[in-house]
Design an enzyme around this catalytic site. Structure first.
Site, mmCIF file in Angstrom:
data_model
loop_
_atom_site.group_PDB
_atom_site.id
_atom_site.type_symbol
_atom_site.label_atom_id
_atom_site.label_comp_id
_atom_site.label_asym_id
_atom_site.label_seq_id
_atom_site.Cartn_x
_atom_site.Cartn_y
_atom_site.Cartn_z
ATOM 1 N N CYS A 141 48.348 44.663 39.844
ATOM 2 C CA CYS A 141 47.845 43.284 39.943
ATOM 3 C C CYS A 141 47.197 42.961 41.275
ATOM 4 O O CYS A 141 46.473 41.982 41.391
ATOM 5 C CB CYS A 141 48.985 42.287 39.722
ATOM 6 S SG CYS A 141 49.924 42.633 38.261
ATOM 7 N N HIS A 396 44.834 35.313 34.713
ATOM 8 C CA HIS A 396 45.162 36.432 35.594
ATOM 9 C C HIS A 396 44.535 37.703 35.045
ATOM 10 O O HIS A 396 45.204 38.491 34.363
ATOM 11 C CB HIS A 396 46.687 36.529 35.685
ATOM 12 C CG HIS A 396 47.194 37.676 36.523
ATOM 13 N ND1 HIS A 396 46.518 38.219 37.576
ATOM 14 C CD2 HIS A 396 48.362 38.369 36.436
ATOM 15 C CE1 HIS A 396 47.230 39.194 38.113
ATOM 16 N NE2 HIS A 396 48.350 39.315 37.435
ATOM 17 N N CYS A 428 52.720 39.379 43.186
ATOM 18 C CA CYS A 428 53.701 40.400 42.863
ATOM 19 C C CYS A 428 52.969 41.501 42.103
ATOM 20 O O CYS A 428 51.891 41.282 41.573
ATOM 21 C CB CYS A 428 54.816 39.820 42.004
ATOM 22 S SG CYS A 428 54.208 38.983 40.537
ATOM 23 N N GLY A 430 53.303 44.749 39.305
ATOM 24 C CA GLY A 430 54.123 45.435 38.314
ATOM 25 C C GLY A 430 54.551 46.800 38.832
ATOM 26 O O GLY A 430 53.806 47.457 39.539
#
Lengths: 465, 317
Positions: A141, A396, A428, A430
């Site tokens: 991300c 996102h 954050c 993954g």
């Protein structure tokens, strides 16, 4: 120095005449003497914060972010998403594209080599000559932010003077998926196995472990939609969104319709807590994470043009922001959402600042649970965070998010004026990581406005702590 | 009313005697205490309240005063704090400037005045206690007048008699000189404190005004200099510069360390006619235009130059 002291004495005499007689200067016993400079502490950017070798951002643009599979970009090829933003950063700055040293594109879900080729094609569509290289980067991300950081690092290392950090994701074309079999070895190591957890499950883990209630999460989602809707309505996003001319294919009739997409289509202005409360939890029975308080699955792209400040000044380009620090950290994969709570302090410390010094935050709202947790853990003022909405409302698109946040943050800092000096972008990641970057306002700042209230004063300088 | 922001602190502003909308501004870095200086030549735009900079000249030390030549419309002289004076010609390319550097004073040159009647010579007042007479064609001074006991702040040519001038000094006196005479022709012990500025009345060649650190402005008749004709009180701090109006006999303007610019009519009982408090730092330079009745300009340490019509608010848009 003597001359300066004499001049000061003469001026002081005008203001505070001592003896009313025509005596010469020697008679006046004035306490004017040169002393060591008492101008302040070792604050990070005391006298001037402009240096020629700063890496500055002169342009940051994004496409609108649209819902994947159903939104405006559902029939758009990924390279057709990237090409317009790459073109925009060149056109708007009147830069000669052959001067760009490298284009780094953060992109996550597509097969690596294919996406890298698509990015090269997009660069050609955008008018870049064959002499400009292109590469991709994948840190899940944070890839968009990582791309910007990589370009900044390369400029600092002297590999080139001008670079573009971009992000691209078409989750319509490449939904989240795992190709092929899983190594049975993961069963032997919990951390490795947790890398396979669906993101929503990690969100539930965070909510459960740190006590983030459904109510809090839905409230955060409503706030995100409200702020994003207000920003769109007031035209704030017009500065950063590049309209994309594409087509929409009617799924039933197959008719192609040309459209221009320039508005984020995931924002629901009328979202309310009561509406969101009706949604069922998706990842865990009796859980708290729903489709409403998670980030949207989207398509979009963003691009950021970086160069040395000296180059920008020589070209006469206005400076949007300064890239200061970047920090990537690792956390427990099972609660990957806590990434920002670890990455933000690391990046802020690397910039020699305190959390209080940051005026604006863009913390990616992957899930309301982790977003609310990070906000509470760092004790941040909610007024400073995601002021124009976040991923729950806007979307996102994994690889593009970092670059899109740069555009949103820097344009908002520009609007806010000299009072808004430092901004932080964080997300954050993954498989258990977090990333954060500190940006500073482009032009010089007003020290008085940025002055912070002193909580305690032990009369020791910051250096001695 | 147009405002011009200078990067350095303002020290003096002068209207050009040839062009109605042109001014020269003397500025110095760090309030003139240390650092460089800059002379700006600025133009008022005919349309709208805008000031454009025509050209700027950098100097190695602060510029304390500037004077336009009365003989050539593009020539100006700058008084620099390192004791030199620089002659600039705006008609020449920037590389050709300064045209001349006149360095003789041992200390800061604080005041300049160009002869308005004879138009060929100018005076410099310096903190080395002397006044020097110069012409543009000679590299060295013609005369040095050394009688003051402390810094000479200001010199002013008499508007009617081309050889007469006055100098104001920190030794609390004003001396009247005639260039044909070897020494001063008159000494006026005008104040108990330093005298920072003097100027002659443009309509009565015997009237001279002095501005002092004692916050007052006194008007003197040189035929009877024991007692002032008028004493103008009203400033809160030392008065830095005064100028008689070229258009009205009784009007004079002053600027002071109290950050205000005041208009006075010295023949009236209540002499203070107007007060402008637009500056947010010491107001150190003020001038009245000879070509446009009522047009005035002021500058101060707040790095701003205001040009406005008398009676209007300098800060009005």
């Amino acid at each position: 120095m003597e001359k300066a002291i004499n001049r000061q004495q003469i001026l002081l005499q005008h203001l505070n005449p001592s003896l009313p007689s025509s005596s010469s200067e020697q008679n006046h016993n004035l306490a004017v003497s040169a002393s060591a400079c008492l101008a302040g502490d070792s604050a990070a950017y005391q006298r001037t914060n402009l240096f020629g070798d700063d890496v500055v951002i002169v342009a940051a643009y994004r496409t609108a972010l649209c819902k994947s599979k159903r939104g405006g970009f559902k029939d758009t090829y990924p390279d057709d998403l990237l090409a317009p933003v790459l073109r925009a950063v060149i056109e708007k700055t009147n830069l000669n594209p052959s001067e760009v040293g490298d284009i780094v594109v953060g992109t996550v879900l597509a097969p690596g080599s294919q996406r890298a080729s698509e990015c090269r094609m997009a660069a050609f569509y955008a008018g870049f000559p064959e002499t400009v290289p292109v590469r991709t980067v994948n840190r899940q991300c944070s890839s968009g932010l990582q791309a910007v950081a990589d370009v900044a690092a390369a400029i600092k290392a002297g590999f080139y003077d001008i670079g573009i950090g971009a992000g691209l994701e078409s989750m319509t074309t490449n939904p989240m998926a795992w190709d092929g079999s899983v190594n049975p070895r993961v069963k032997q190591m919990e951390q490795a196995q947790n890398c396979l957890l669906p993101m929503g499950v990690t969100s539930e883990n965070v909510a459960h472990r740190f006590g983030v209630t459904r109510q809090e999460q839905d409230q955060a989602a409503v706030e995100s939609h409200r702020k994003a809707a207000a920003a769109t309505a007031s035209g704030k996003f017009k500065d950063e969104i590049i309209p994309v001319n594409t087509k929409i294919v009617d799924p039933k009739t197959g008719d192609e319709k040309p459209v221009t997409i320039s508005v984020d289509d995931g924002i629901r202005p009328n979202a309310s807590v009561s509406d969101l409360a009706k949604l069922k939890p998706v990842f865990k029975k009796d859980g708290t994470t729903t489709a409403g308080n998670s980030s949207q699955v989207s398509d979009g792209a963003g691009a950021v043009l970086l160069m040395k400040r000296s180059v920008a000044m020589q070209k006469g380009l206005p400076i949007l922001g300064v890239f200061r620090t970047f920090s990537a950290v690792g956390v427990d994969p099972a609660i990957m959402g806590v990434g920002p709570a670890v990455a933000i302090p690391a990046a802020v410390k690397a910039a020699d600042l305190e959390l209080d010094d940051i005026d604006l935050f863009e913390i990616n709202e992957a899930f309301a649970s982790q977003f609310v947790y990070c906000r509470k853990k760092l004790e941040l003022d909610p007024v400073k965070i995601n002021v124009n909405g976040g991923a729950m409302a806007i979307g996102h698109p994994l690889g593009a998010t970092g670059a899109r946040c740069v555009a949103t943050l820097l344009h908002e800092m520009q609007r806010r004026g000299k009072d808004c000096r430092f901004g932080v972008i964080s997300m954050c990641i993954g498989t258990g990581m977090g990333a954060a970057a500190v940006f500073e306002r482009g032009d010089c700042t007003d020290e008085l406005c940025n002055a912070r209230k002193i909580e305690t004063n032990n009369f020791l300088s910051k250096d001695s702590r | 009313m147009p405002v011009f922001k200078t990067p350095f602190n303002g020290y003096s502003v002068r209207f050009s005697p040839f062009y109605e909308s042109r001014l020269a501004v003397a500025t110095a870095q760090n309030f003139g205490i240390l650092g460089n200086g800059r002379v700006h030549v600025i133009d008022l735009a005919p349309s709208g309240p805008v000031i454009n900079e025509l050209i700027a000249f950098d100097t190695a030390d602060g510029v304390y005063d500037v004077a336009w030549s009365e003989s050539h419309d593009s020539v100006l002289v700058a008084a620099v704090a390192d004791g030199s004076m620089k002659v600039y010609d705006t008609a020449l390319p920037p590389q050709a400037n300064p045209v001349r550097s006149l360095k003789e004073h041992a200390r800061e040159v604080h005041g300049l005045d160009y002869n308005p009647t004879r138009r060929d010579s100018f005076l410099s007042a310096s903190w080395d206690d002397s006044v020097k007479l110069w012409t543009l064609d000679r590299p060295t001074s013609l005369r040095t007048f050394r009688e003051h006991a402390y810094c000479v702040y200001s010199v002013a040519w008499n508007p009617k008699h081309a050889d007469v001038f006055a100098s104001a000094s920190g030794d609390c006196t004003v001396r009247i000189w005639d260039v044909r005479e070897p020494g001063s022709t008159m000494i006026i012990p005008g104040h108990e404190h330093e005298i920072l500025s003097c100027d002659w009345n443009k309509y009565d060649e015997c009237l001279i005004a002095t501005a002092s650190v004692d916050k007052s402005i006194k008007i003197w008749d040189v035929r009877n200099y024991r007692v002032p004709v008028s004493v103008l009180n009203g400033h809160g701090y030392a008065v830095r510069k005064i100028k008689f109006s070229p258009h009205r006999r009784n009007l004079l303007v002053s600027c002071s360390y109290d950050m205000t610019v005041c208009l006075w009519d010295f023949m009236v009982e209540d002499a203070l006619v107007g007060r402008y408090d637009h500056h947010t730092e010491f107001a150190v330079g003020v001038d009245l235009s000879v070509l446009v009745d009522g047009l005035m300009a002021s500058t101060g340490w707040d790095e701003l130059v205001y040009v406005w019509q008398q009676g209007m608010d300098p800060r009005a848009a």
